[in-house]
Design a protein around this motif. Structure first.
Motif, PDB file in Angstrom:
ATOM      1  N   VAL A 274       0.854  -1.179   0.000  1.00 57.46           N
ATOM      2  CA  VAL A 274       0.000   0.000   0.000  1.00 57.46           C
ATOM      3  C   VAL A 274       0.898   1.240   0.000  1.00 57.46           C
ATOM      4  O   VAL A 274       2.067   1.176   0.379  1.00 57.46           O
ATOM      5  CB  VAL A 274      -0.932   0.046   1.236  1.00 57.46           C
ATOM      6  N   SER A 275       0.349   2.351  -0.429  1.00 59.59           N
ATOM      7  CA  SER A 275       1.109   3.598  -0.388  1.00 59.59           C
ATOM      8  C   SER A 275       0.851   4.317   0.930  1.00 59.59           C
ATOM      9  O   SER A 275      -0.219   4.177   1.534  1.00 59.59           O
ATOM     10  CB  SER A 275       0.748   4.498  -1.566  1.00 59.59           C
ATOM     11  N   ALA A 276       1.846   5.058   1.395  1.00 58.79           N
ATOM     12  CA  ALA A 276       1.717   5.820   2.638  1.00 58.79           C
ATOM     13  C   ALA A 276       0.592   6.849   2.513  1.00 58.79           C
ATOM     14  O   ALA A 276       0.353   7.384   1.435  1.00 58.79           O
ATOM     15  CB  ALA A 276       3.034   6.517   2.959  1.00 58.79           C
ATOM     16  N   GLU A 277      -0.103   7.094   3.612  1.00 63.19           N
ATOM     17  CA  GLU A 277      -1.258   8.000   3.601  1.00 63.19           C
ATOM     18  C   GLU A 277      -0.942   9.401   4.112  1.00 63.19           C
ATOM     19  O   GLU A 277      -1.666  10.344   3.785  1.00 63.19           O
ATOM     20  CB  GLU A 277      -2.390   7.406   4.447  1.00 63.19           C
ATOM     21  N   LEU A 278       0.109   9.550   4.899  1.00 60.92           N
ATOM     22  CA  LEU A 278       0.355  10.829   5.569  1.00 60.92           C
ATOM     23  C   LEU A 278       1.287  11.757   4.793  1.00 60.92           C
ATOM     24  O   LEU A 278       1.560  12.870   5.248  1.00 60.92           O
ATOM     25  CB  LEU A 278       0.925  10.588   6.971  1.00 60.92           C
ATOM     26  N   GLY A 279       1.781  11.302   3.652  1.00 58.51           N
ATOM     27  CA  GLY A 279       2.627  12.152   2.830  1.00 58.51           C
ATOM     28  C   GLY A 279       3.856  12.621   3.577  1.00 58.51           C
ATOM     29  O   GLY A 279       4.456  11.881   4.362  1.00 58.51           O
ATOM     30  N   ASN A 280       4.227  13.890   3.386  1.00 57.59           N
ATOM     31  CA  ASN A 280       5.451  14.390   4.007  1.00 57.59           C
ATOM     32  C   ASN A 280       5.291  14.704   5.493  1.00 57.59           C
ATOM     33  O   ASN A 280       6.233  15.149   6.138  1.00 57.59           O
ATOM     34  CB  ASN A 280       5.962  15.631   3.258  1.00 57.59           C
ATOM     35  N   LYS A 281       4.104  14.438   6.049  1.00 57.93           N
ATOM     36  CA  LYS A 281       3.882  14.689   7.481  1.00 57.93           C
ATOM     37  C   LYS A 281       4.026  13.425   8.330  1.00 57.93           C
ATOM     38  O   LYS A 281       3.880  13.469   9.548  1.00 57.93           O
ATOM     39  CB  LYS A 281       2.501  15.304   7.710  1.00 57.93           C
ATOM     40  N   ALA A 282       4.326  12.279   7.708  1.00 59.62           N
ATOM     41  CA  ALA A 282       4.396  11.023   8.452  1.00 59.62           C
ATOM     42  C   ALA A 282       5.448  11.079   9.548  1.00 59.62           C
ATOM     43  O   ALA A 282       5.191  10.687  10.696  1.00 59.62           O
ATOM     44  CB  ALA A 282       4.678   9.865   7.501  1.00 59.62           C
ATOM     45  N   THR A 283       6.638  11.556   9.227  1.00 56.52           N
ATOM     46  CA  THR A 283       7.699  11.630  10.233  1.00 56.52           C
ATOM     47  C   THR A 283       7.338  12.601  11.347  1.00 56.52           C
ATOM     48  O   THR A 283       7.598  12.333  12.529  1.00 56.52           O
ATOM     49  CB  THR A 283       9.033  12.030   9.582  1.00 56.52           C
ATOM     50  N   MET A 284       6.737  13.712  11.000  1.00 59.85           N
ATOM     51  CA  MET A 284       6.334  14.694  11.996  1.00 59.85           C
ATOM     52  C   MET A 284       5.334  14.098  12.990  1.00 59.85           C
ATOM     53  O   MET A 284       5.473  14.240  14.201  1.00 59.85           O
ATOM     54  CB  MET A 284       5.728  15.914  11.305  1.00 59.85           C
ATOM     55  N   PHE A 285       4.306  13.399  12.479  1.00 55.87           N
ATOM     56  CA  PHE A 285       3.319  12.771  13.356  1.00 55.87           C
ATOM     57  C   PHE A 285       3.968  11.666  14.193  1.00 55.87           C
ATOM     58  O   PHE A 285       3.688  11.523  15.398  1.00 55.87           O
ATOM     59  CB  PHE A 285       2.166  12.192  12.540  1.00 55.87           C
ATOM     60  N   GLY A 286       4.830  10.861  13.569  1.00 56.62           N
ATOM     61  CA  GLY A 286       5.488   9.795  14.305  1.00 56.62           C
ATOM     62  C   GLY A 286       6.412  10.317  15.385  1.00 56.62           C
ATOM     63  O   GLY A 286       6.510   9.742  16.476  1.00 56.62           O
ATOM     64  N   ALA A 287       7.084  11.437  15.096  1.00 54.63           N
ATOM     65  CA  ALA A 287       7.945  12.047  16.112  1.00 54.63           C
ATOM     66  C   ALA A 287       7.120  12.524  17.302  1.00 54.63           C
ATOM     67  O   ALA A 287       7.527  12.377  18.462  1.00 54.63           O
ATOM     68  CB  ALA A 287       8.719  13.200  15.491  1.00 54.63           C
ATOM     69  N   ALA A 288       5.964  13.091  17.019  1.00 52.47           N
ATOM     70  CA  ALA A 288       5.061  13.500  18.106  1.00 52.47           C
ATOM     71  C   ALA A 288       4.639  12.295  18.930  1.00 52.47           C
ATOM     72  O   ALA A 288       4.612  12.337  20.168  1.00 52.47           O
ATOM     73  CB  ALA A 288       3.842  14.210  17.533  1.00 52.47           C
ATOM     74  N   GLN A 289       4.327  11.192  18.258  1.00 53.22           N
ATOM     75  CA  GLN A 289       3.916   9.974  18.951  1.00 53.22           C
ATOM     76  C   GLN A 289       5.036   9.425  19.822  1.00 53.22           C
ATOM     77  O   GLN A 289       4.782   8.863  20.897  1.00 53.22           O
ATOM     78  CB  GLN A 289       3.473   8.925  17.931  1.00 53.22           C
ATOM     79  N   LEU A 290       6.298   9.593  19.396  1.00 50.21           N
ATOM     80  CA  LEU A 290       7.439   9.135  20.205  1.00 50.21           C
ATOM     81  C   LEU A 290       7.413   9.727  21.601  1.00 50.21           C
ATOM     82  O   LEU A 290       7.638   9.030  22.589  1.00 50.21           O
ATOM     83  CB  LEU A 290       8.749   9.562  19.515  1.00 50.21           C
ATOM     84  N   VAL A 291       7.160  11.016  21.678  1.00 51.05           N
ATOM     85  CA  VAL A 291       7.192  11.678  22.980  1.00 51.05           C
ATOM     86  C   VAL A 291       5.858  11.540  23.709  1.00 51.05           C
ATOM     87  O   VAL A 291       5.812  11.526  24.946  1.00 51.05           O
ATOM     88  CB  VAL A 291       7.619  13.153  22.835  1.00 51.05           C
ATOM     89  N   LEU A 292       4.766  11.373  22.971  1.00 51.29           N
ATOM     90  CA  LEU A 292       3.482  11.135  23.623  1.00 51.29           C
ATOM     91  C   LEU A 292       3.456   9.787  24.322  1.00 51.29           C
ATOM     92  O   LEU A 292       2.844   9.636  25.384  1.00 51.29           O
ATOM     93  CB  LEU A 292       2.349  11.206  22.591  1.00 51.29           C
TER      94      LEU A 292
END
Length: 292
Positions: A274-292
């Motif tokens: 499948v293709s990624a859904e979050l586009g160029n924001k995937a890393t940004m969201f994942g980084a937020a999840q790291l600290v959450l």
């Protein structure tokens, strides 16, 4: 009110950051140029400027960072980075940010962060065994097994861009020859076109795809080789890791309508891609999840 954190994606070209709430709501996004060629101090100055601008919007509870390079996520240290981020190797980024801002900081590799973002809010929500591949300037990867991100004993698990596709093949910037990155990355696509073309020279993969639309024969060969090499790599990884799903992201995915169907036909219906859904924001969201 729930937690609000900053998620940041540090790449060789741009630094992207946003304020993210714990339910995934994105409140604000800012982008600055990395200016990586000017070295570590300039990169840090631009990073601080972005964070300062976001904090001006309101208080935060933490900062998560996804950075290019091999990252010791426990200590928040850049173990190794290529010349895309000069001077970045050895940087204790977690300590630098915690000392400056006084909040909890988490740091990881950018593709590791991207797959966490896709698992949280994107294409990986319903899977526990995932291989994510990003195809852009280079080729990156991240591995999730039974819901757990696999980082490896030296923080280099998932470096599929440097698996050997052709022994003694093209020289790679890692020092070895024949790495996958030298055949299927966006950089590899336009370099291959220029090697085959006696007249027209292109500067990026986007131009190669445009020429392919115009039925350019050299572009057709380049894209055909790309599809074949990508198929070989996916089948090799499938036999080793057997993930439930391959999530494909990165800049090259923006041209998927030109090659995706041919590629899926080659790899067969028993491989879930499948293709990624979050586009160029995937890393940004994942980084937020790291600290959450």
């Amino acid at each position: 009110m729930g937690k609000r954190v900053i998620g940041i994606d540090i790449g060789g070209t741009k630094i992207l950051g946003g304020i993210v709430e714990e339910d995934g709501t994105l409140l604000k996004v800012k982008r600055v140029d990395t200016q990586a060629q000017k070295g570590k101090e300039t990169i840090l100055a631009n990073l601080f400027r972005l964070i300062d601008d976001l904090i001006a919007e309101g208080s935060i509870d933490g900062i998560g960072v996804g950075s290019a390079g091999r990252i010791d996520h426990k200590r928040g240290v850049v173990v190794y980075a290529t010349d895309n981020l000069p001077g970045w190797t050895g940087l204790a980024l977690k300590d630098v940010l915690e000392d400056r801002y006084g909040v909890e900081v988490a740091v990881d590799n950018d593709v590791n962060a991207a797959v966490l973002g896709e698992m949280w809010l994107g294409a990986g929500r319903n899977y526990r065994n995932i291989l994510m591949m990003t195809i852009g300037t280079g080729v990156g990867g991240a591995v999730v097994a039974d819901g757990k991100l696999i980082r490896g004993s030296s923080w280099s698990a998932g470096e599929i861009g440097h698996m050997i596709l052709y022994p003694e093949g093209k020289q790679c910037n890692c020092g070895r020859k024949g790495c996958l990155e030298q055949y299927i990355s966006g950089t590899a696509l336009y370099k291959q076109y220029n090697e085959l073309s006696k007249n027209l020279k292109v500067n990026n993969a986007r131009q190669v795809f445009e020429l392919y639309k115009q039925r350019d024969e050299i572009a057709a060969k380049v894209i055909g080789d790309f599809v074949r090499w990508l198929s070989i790599s996916i089948m090799s990884i499938k036999n080793i890791l057997d993930p439930e799903v391959f999530i494909i992201g990165g800049g090259v995915i923006e041209s998927k309508e030109l090659w995706w169907d041919d590629w899926k036909a080659l790899i067969g219906s028993n491989v879930n891609v499948v293709s990624a859904e979050l586009g160029n924001k995937a890393t940004m969201f994942g980084a937020a999840q790291l600290v959450l």
